[in-house]
Design an enzyme around this catalytic site. Sequence first.
Site, PDB file in Angstrom:
ATOM      1  N   ALA A  60      28.200   3.531 -11.546  1.00 40.35           N
ATOM      2  CA  ALA A  60      29.025   3.447 -10.343  1.00 40.35           C
ATOM      3  C   ALA A  60      28.221   4.006  -9.174  1.00 40.35           C
ATOM      4  O   ALA A  60      27.738   5.146  -9.227  1.00 40.35           O
ATOM      5  CB  ALA A  60      30.321   4.240 -10.526  1.00 40.35           C
ATOM      6  N   VAL A  86      26.337   7.955 -12.514  1.00 39.90           N
ATOM      7  CA  VAL A  86      26.302   7.894 -11.054  1.00 39.90           C
ATOM      8  C   VAL A  86      25.007   7.232 -10.587  1.00 39.90           C
ATOM      9  O   VAL A  86      23.907   7.672 -10.930  1.00 39.90           O
ATOM     10  CB  VAL A  86      26.435   9.299 -10.433  1.00 39.90           C
ATOM     11  CG1 VAL A  86      26.379   9.213  -8.910  1.00 39.90           C
ATOM     12  CG2 VAL A  86      27.739   9.954 -10.866  1.00 39.90           C
ATOM     13  N   LYS A  87      25.164   6.189  -9.796  1.00 39.43           N
ATOM     14  CA  LYS A  87      24.035   5.386  -9.334  1.00 39.43           C
ATOM     15  C   LYS A  87      23.583   5.901  -7.970  1.00 39.43           C
ATOM     16  O   LYS A  87      24.357   5.934  -7.013  1.00 39.43           O
ATOM     17  CB  LYS A  87      24.468   3.924  -9.242  1.00 39.43           C
ATOM     18  CG  LYS A  87      23.372   2.900  -9.388  1.00 39.43           C
ATOM     19  CD  LYS A  87      24.007   1.520  -9.532  1.00 39.43           C
ATOM     20  CE  LYS A  87      22.978   0.434  -9.702  1.00 39.43           C
ATOM     21  NZ  LYS A  87      23.630  -0.891  -9.759  1.00 39.43           N
ATOM     22  N   ILE A  88      22.311   6.286  -7.886  1.00 38.54           N
ATOM     23  CA  ILE A  88      21.738   6.947  -6.709  1.00 38.54           C
ATOM     24  C   ILE A  88      20.567   6.130  -6.178  1.00 38.54           C
ATOM     25  O   ILE A  88      19.708   5.696  -6.955  1.00 38.54           O
ATOM     26  CB  ILE A  88      21.236   8.363  -7.079  1.00 38.54           C
ATOM     27  CG1 ILE A  88      22.367   9.227  -7.642  1.00 38.54           C
ATOM     28  CG2 ILE A  88      20.573   9.039  -5.885  1.00 38.54           C
ATOM     29  CD1 ILE A  88      23.425   9.608  -6.629  1.00 38.54           C
TER      30      ILE A  88
END
Length: 219
Positions: A60, A86-88
């Site tokens: 996400a 968590v997509k960074i």
Amino acid sequence: MKFFIDTANLSDIREAYDLGVLDGVTTNPSLMAKEGISGDEKVRAHYKAICDIVDDKVSAEVISTDFEGMVKEGKELAKIDDKIVVKIPMIKDGLKALKYFQSEGIRTNCTLIFSAGQALLAAKAGASYVSPFIGRLDDISFDGMELIAQIVHIYGNYGFETEVLAASVRHSMHLLKCAEVGADVVTCPLKVITSLLNHPLTDSGLATFLADHAKAAGK
């Protein structure tokens, strides 16, 4: 090699899961918009719906590009479900966020990787996954598969635990080449996964078997 599906379409996710080969899901704001999902509340509800289908690993993506914003958004996304990764983005503050989330025990996927140097930095900062984009590199006449092989080699040299998640995988040859060079994960549309089912000799062989069976049964 793990298979992720790159979509926000729930029907495609269910179909891929039912095939018995799906290991996770990647999404982004563009994919959410494609499904008509907008607004923080609806987006988070959609992430939860995806998590309810699959066993684990749903990427996400944060929208913020500053450290504080990414940390705030990432924490909120991680609260949706334990399956969230968590997509960074690969930017300076993104590296700081990767390090922070590692210290908090929150898995991360560093996206928009286009060089081995970026992948090395992300691994050093503690990313769980890096997402090098094959197709987009091919679009500008750079061999995206060469980058995957280079990152796999570098990580192997130093024992990084960061997994290489090949993204922008557009066809079955991309996927198979990723398997050959040792990518840990590929993420792609459902049609790329199902294309692996197809071979004309399988079709003709099955047709022959069925015809012989019908003949033997007197049909």
